[in-house]
Design a protein around this motif. Structure first.
Motif, PDB file in Angstrom:
ATOM      1  N   ARG A   1      40.719  41.226   0.763  1.00  0.00           N
ATOM      2  CA  ARG A   1      39.306  39.881   1.446  1.00  0.00           C
ATOM      3  C   ARG A   1      38.911  40.897   2.314  1.00  0.00           C
ATOM      4  O   ARG A   1      37.956  41.335   2.445  1.00  0.00           O
TER       5      ARG A   1
ATOM      6  N   ALA B   1      36.970  33.088   3.097  1.00  0.00           N
ATOM      7  CA  ALA B   1      38.158  32.141   2.582  1.00  0.00           C
ATOM      8  C   ALA B   1      37.720  30.763   2.455  1.00  0.00           C
ATOM      9  O   ALA B   1      39.510  29.851   2.106  1.00  0.00           O
TER      10      ALA B   1
ATOM     11  N   SER C   1      33.619  36.499   5.499  1.00  0.00           N
ATOM     12  CA  SER C   1      34.726  36.174   5.079  1.00  0.00           C
ATOM     13  C   SER C   1      35.277  35.108   5.283  1.00  0.00           C
ATOM     14  O   SER C   1      35.865  34.494   4.815  1.00  0.00           O
TER      15      SER C   1
END
Length: 236
Positions: free
Chosen positions: A136, A203, A199
């Motif tokens: 990630r 998540a 991001s």
């Protein structure tokens, strides 16, 4: 970056319009492979976010300000073809509703702010993911770098168009220095917004980020039965 009417002469504006029409036409065909019932709503949300974000300016330097272009962000979230459509629709609405960018210069604006940012930004993003770990953090870092580069790339494209068909009494050297220099700084702001947004979506719903498909497993909800099965000791 929004070019007003009359800033680029008619022949070059028409040529840029032809490039924009061709690019949007290719994007329309390609978007059919990117969109489905699950991702289509995200494309609408992405376009709405880019539209709202472009209306907000942040200070850069020497009294100048900048705003999100959104091409790289849209391409990473919903795919490059759909990303081109999202930004192009935003530019069309801004020209019609707010006169933010001239209608005769719409082809120039779509070419620089949509086609160039998506092609350069998403291309660099995919290239970086080939050499970075499949995590990630790598996706967020790649989105940051891609967004940084895409904005001055758009400024370079505009400078090239101005060199051919600019009508203002300003030298190409001054235009290049002002446009590229300022947009390097704007690119940093764009990169921060892009990286934070990507991001954040990663998540909670990594499966919805087009640019990260195949890199990370989607979230899986576990039932009480599965949890009990994991915790119960095996019986001989």
């Amino acid at each position: 970056m929004h070019v007003p009417d009359g800033f680029i002469d008619a022949p070059v504006s028409i040529a840029a319009g032809a490039v924009a029409v061709a690019g949007v036409g290719i994007a329309l065909r390609g978007a059919r492979r990117e969109l489905d019932d699950r991702t289509a709503p995200l494309a609408g949300l992405t376009a709405a976010f880019v539209f709202a974000a472009q209306m907000l300016n942040f200070p850069v330097a020497s009294g100048t300000s900048g705003h999100l272009l959104g091409g790289t962000l849209a391409a990473i979230l919903v795919g490059p073809y759909t990303g081109i459509l999202c930004v192009s629709v935003v530019l069309l609405l801004q020209a019609l509703l707010f006169a933010d960018g001239g209608l005769t210069a719409l082809g120039v604006n779509i070419t620089t702010m949509s086609l160039v940012t998506v092609v350069v930004g998403y291309g660099l993003f995919r290239l970086l993911l080939r050499v970075l770990p499949k995590t990630r953090a790598s996706v967020s870092a790649a989105s940051f770098v891609a967004a940084v580069v895409s904005v001055p790339a758009a400024a370079v494209a505009f400078t090239a168009i101005y060199a051919v068909g600019g009508t203002a009494d300003v030298s190409i050297a001054k235009v290049a220095t002002a446009m590229i220099g300022v947009h390097v700084l704007i690119g940093i702001g764009e990169a921060l917004i892009t990286a934070v947004t990507v991001s954040s979506v990663l998540a909670v719903r990594p499966d919805l980020v087009y640019g990260a498909r195949g890199l990370m497993k989607p979230l899986k909800l576990r039932t009480a039965g599965e949890e009990n099965a994991d915790t119960e000791p095996s019986r001989a």
